[in-house]
Scaffold this active site. Structure first.
Site, mmCIF file in Angstrom:
data_model
loop_
_atom_site.group_PDB
_atom_site.id
_atom_site.type_symbol
_atom_site.label_atom_id
_atom_site.label_comp_id
_atom_site.label_asym_id
_atom_site.label_seq_id
_atom_site.Cartn_x
_atom_site.Cartn_y
_atom_site.Cartn_z
ATOM 1 N N PHE A 182 0.847 -1.198 0.000
ATOM 2 C CA PHE A 182 0.000 0.000 0.000
ATOM 3 C C PHE A 182 0.880 1.245 0.000
ATOM 4 O O PHE A 182 1.689 1.435 0.928
ATOM 5 C CB PHE A 182 -0.840 -0.046 1.278
ATOM 6 N N GLN A 184 10.750 -4.258 32.149
ATOM 7 C CA GLN A 184 11.125 -3.826 33.500
ATOM 8 C C GLN A 184 10.950 -4.968 34.507
ATOM 9 O O GLN A 184 11.772 -5.152 35.394
ATOM 10 C CB GLN A 184 10.253 -2.622 33.895
ATOM 11 N N GLU A 200 -0.042 3.924 9.886
ATOM 12 C CA GLU A 200 -1.478 4.083 9.572
ATOM 13 C C GLU A 200 -2.138 5.150 10.441
ATOM 14 O O GLU A 200 -3.224 4.938 10.983
ATOM 15 C CB GLU A 200 -2.208 2.740 9.692
ATOM 16 N N THR A 244 -0.534 8.245 13.089
ATOM 17 C CA THR A 244 0.151 8.232 14.386
ATOM 18 C C THR A 244 -0.862 8.405 15.523
ATOM 19 O O THR A 244 -2.023 8.763 15.290
ATOM 20 C CB THR A 244 1.167 9.391 14.464
HETATM 21 C C1 LIG Z 1 7.683 0.484 9.832
HETATM 22 C C2 LIG Z 1 6.786 1.391 9.067
HETATM 23 C C3 LIG Z 1 5.972 0.858 8.075
HETATM 24 C C4 LIG Z 1 5.171 1.707 7.301
HETATM 25 N N1 LIG Z 1 4.402 1.166 6.300
HETATM 26 C C5 LIG Z 1 3.731 2.007 5.454
HETATM 27 C C6 LIG Z 1 3.012 1.481 4.316
HETATM 28 O O1 LIG Z 1 2.925 0.264 4.102
HETATM 29 N N2 LIG Z 1 2.426 2.361 3.471
HETATM 30 C C7 LIG Z 1 2.473 3.707 3.671
HETATM 31 O O2 LIG Z 1 1.917 4.436 2.853
HETATM 32 N N3 LIG Z 1 3.119 4.223 4.744
HETATM 33 C C8 LIG Z 1 3.753 3.411 5.631
HETATM 34 N N4 LIG Z 1 4.428 3.916 6.707
HETATM 35 C C9 LIG Z 1 4.463 5.362 6.904
HETATM 36 C C10 LIG Z 1 3.531 5.839 8.011
HETATM 37 O O3 LIG Z 1 2.211 5.742 7.611
HETATM 38 C C11 LIG Z 1 3.958 7.268 8.356
HETATM 39 O O4 LIG Z 1 5.204 7.175 9.007
HETATM 40 C C12 LIG Z 1 2.947 7.974 9.241
HETATM 41 O O5 LIG Z 1 1.809 8.282 8.499
HETATM 42 C C13 LIG Z 1 3.515 9.259 9.831
HETATM 43 O O6 LIG Z 1 4.101 10.064 8.882
HETATM 44 P P1 LIG Z 1 5.583 10.630 9.086
HETATM 45 O O7 LIG Z 1 6.444 9.520 9.481
HETATM 46 O O8 LIG Z 1 5.946 11.420 7.889
HETATM 47 O O9 LIG Z 1 5.476 11.590 10.330
HETATM 48 P P2 LIG Z 1 5.077 13.133 10.299
HETATM 49 O O10 LIG Z 1 3.778 13.280 9.607
HETATM 50 O O11 LIG Z 1 6.225 13.921 9.811
HETATM 51 O O12 LIG Z 1 4.868 13.397 11.858
HETATM 52 C C14 LIG Z 1 5.962 13.627 12.753
HETATM 53 C C15 LIG Z 1 5.390 13.792 14.151
HETATM 54 O O13 LIG Z 1 4.463 14.878 14.164
HETATM 55 C C16 LIG Z 1 3.198 14.445 14.642
HETATM 56 N N5 LIG Z 1 2.119 15.109 13.887
HETATM 57 C C17 LIG Z 1 1.944 15.126 12.547
HETATM 58 N N6 LIG Z 1 0.813 15.755 12.236
HETATM 59 C C18 LIG Z 1 0.270 16.147 13.400
HETATM 60 C C19 LIG Z 1 -0.930 16.849 13.756
HETATM 61 N N7 LIG Z 1 -1.784 17.230 12.814
HETATM 62 N N8 LIG Z 1 -1.177 17.069 15.076
HETATM 63 C C20 LIG Z 1 -0.293 16.656 16.027
HETATM 64 N N9 LIG Z 1 0.840 15.986 15.763
HETATM 65 C C21 LIG Z 1 1.109 15.737 14.463
HETATM 66 C C22 LIG Z 1 3.162 12.954 14.365
HETATM 67 O O14 LIG Z 1 2.249 12.316 15.237
HETATM 68 C C23 LIG Z 1 4.601 12.564 14.624
HETATM 69 O O15 LIG Z 1 4.780 12.372 15.996
HETATM 70 C C24 LIG Z 1 5.186 3.092 7.533
HETATM 71 C C25 LIG Z 1 5.976 3.609 8.572
HETATM 72 C C26 LIG Z 1 6.763 2.778 9.340
HETATM 73 C C27 LIG Z 1 7.596 3.358 10.438
#
Ligand SMILES: Cc1cc2nc3c(=O)[nH]c(=O)nc-3n(C[C@H](O)[C@H](O)[C@H](O)COP(=O)(O)OP(=O)(O)OC[C@H]3O[C@@H](n4cnc5c(N)ncnc54)[C@H](O)[C@@H]3O)c2cc1C
Length: 391
Positions: A122, A342, A369, A371
């Site tokens: 996905f 722990q 999917e 945070t």
């Molecule tokens: C192991 C792994 C597998 C994954 N698999 C898939 C996959 O199969 N397909 C896919 O499409 N994606 C996948 N992802 C990506 C995942 O969906 C994203 O990492 C996630 O959506 C968060 O985006 P980001 O990492 O860019 O964090 P960011 O959006 O940059 O967020 C950084 C921080 O800011 C916080 N934040 C962001 N927006 C807000 C808000 N509006 N209010 C408050 N806090 C906020 C977040 O909670 C986080 O703590 C995967 C990620 C990992 C780690």
């Protein structure tokens, strides 16, 4: 209100519990250490019919629905979140096809997933667009050489199962590339074998190793109109797909939390100290009790969310209940794995026990999917809009 699983689901739970103990548990550590995709577990899941749980019978699945998949994932996640992710990937990329795909797409793509002949992944996230999905840059422009066709260019990242997949559900901007309107984005099915499709770099992950996560590169990939899932501009589909996935991700959390708490409880019962065992201390018992309450609360939220999703209730007004399950269950997984580590003391910190593995794996769950912060935003919006209101 009925809190009992149906006879079929109870039987499914029992059989997956056995399979998880016999086949998944002994492999969990090795999968983490080698980082190699566990084909043996995939084959075992296929043989047991677990890959088609959420796929309707007419497309080769067993029609056990999201609740069926939730129950199965909970059992498997007690030992390995990598194995649980393999089951989750039978729904994440197929969800949009099941929700809005054409009959032809369903017949072509779903039976292969159900029988284990093909795998899918996905692609929503991009390096500059994670939580902020509408900031995506991948573009689909009309193909001048093919009526109704599209040409895709862009880079998807962090995609689970990218290296193993035979086809991808990918989202791309079909409207103005800088538009933040939802109708500027469309879902496509992209075959791995299509010209211009390649797997880019793979990530070096702290946990859930064994199912690769990495980049999908799309360079002038030509797809036909028949590859559009739902309508052009139907980005809402991504949200509906993700909403309906909340209980399935939550199941990875509750299974992990249950496995960790059971393991740590047995350990403290056998760990002699101060003329008794560590489990004799009330301070320890209360930690166990509090975690048990959290796990059961998360289970109830998760099962309710699964029932809602199976009833087609994953539109906006149901979002708070779905997001609550994902939020709470995954946060509980982080807490339970921390507590288990722990409770084992130094032993919990060492690779001789699975606690440190659960601790690393759990951290993935509050990020993927949507945070925890994103889920809280969705729940808050539900309350502010009175979709979740007790009056
Ligand atoms: C192991 C792994 C597998 C994954 N698999 C898939 C996959 O199969 N397909 C896919 O499409 N994606 C996948 N992802 C990506 C995942 O969906 C994203 O990492 C996630 O959506 C968060 O985006 P980001 O990492 O860019 O964090 P960011 O959006 O940059 O967020 C950084 C921080 O800011 C916080 N934040 C962001 N927006 C807000 C808000 N509006 N209010 C408050 N806090 C906020 C977040 O909670 C986080 O703590 C995967 C990620 C990992 C780690």
């Amino acid at each position: 209100v009925n809190f009992e699983l149906s006879e079929e689901l109870a039987a499914l739970q029992e059989s997956v519990r056995r399979l998880a103990r016999d086949k998944v548990k002994p492999r969990a550590r090795e999968i983490d250490e080698t980082g190699e995709y566990p084909d043996d577990l995939f084959d075992a899941f296929a043989a047991a019919g677990l890959l088609g749980l959420c796929i309707p019978e007419e497309y080769g699945g067993s029609g056990a629905g999201i609740l069926g998949l939730t129950v199965a994932i909970e059992e498997v996640a007690k030992y390995s979140n990598t194995a649980a992710l393999m089951l989750l990937l039978t729904r994440l990329p197929t969800g949009p096809v099941m929700i809005a795909g054409s009959e032809e797409q369903k017949k072509r793509y779903l039976p292969g997933i159900a029988e284990g002949a093909s795998r899918a992944a996905f692609g929503l996230s991009e390096p500059g667009a994670g939580s902020d999905v509408v900031g995506m840059r991948t573009r689909a422009t009309p193909d001048p050489g093919r009526e109704g066709g599209w040409v895709l260019n862009g880079l998807k990242c962090w995609m689970s199962g990218v290296a193993q997949a035979d086809w991808y559900t990918v989202f791309a901007k079909t409207g103005d590339p800088v538009s933040r309107r939802h109708d500027a984005i469309t879902a496509f099915i992209v075959d791995r074998s299509a010209d211009g499709v390649s797997v880019g770099s793979l990530d070096r992950k702290m946990g859930v190793r064994g199912v690769d996560t990495g980049e999908l590169v799309l360079e002038d990939v030509r797809v036909g109109a028949e590859n559009v899932i739902g309508e052009v501009g139907g980005f809402r589909l991504a949200m509906l797909g993700l909403n309906s996935m909340r209980p399935i991700v939550a199941a990875r959390g509750i299974g992990l939390a249950e496995g960790a708490l059971m393991y740590a409880t047995e350990y403290v019962q056998g760990r002699e100290a101060f003329g008794g065992t560590i489990a004799d201390f009330q301070g320890i018992q209360w930690e166990i009790a509090k975690m048990a309450v959290e796990i059961e609360a998360a289970r109830l939220l998760t099962y309710r969310a699964a029932c809602l999703a199976d009833a087609g209730k994953f539109t906006r007004e149901h979002v708070p209940y779905l997001s609550m399950a994902k939020y709470h269950a995954t946060e509980v997984a982080v807490k339970a794995s921390g507590l288990a580590l722990q409770l084992l003391g130094a032993a919990g910190y060492m690779k001789d026990h699975p606690t440190e593995l659960w601790y690393r794996d759990a951290r993935q769950l509050t990020i993927v999917e949507g945070t925890s912060q994103v889920q809280l935003g969705l729940i808050a919006r539900g309350v502010l809009d009175h979709d979740l209101w007790w009056d």
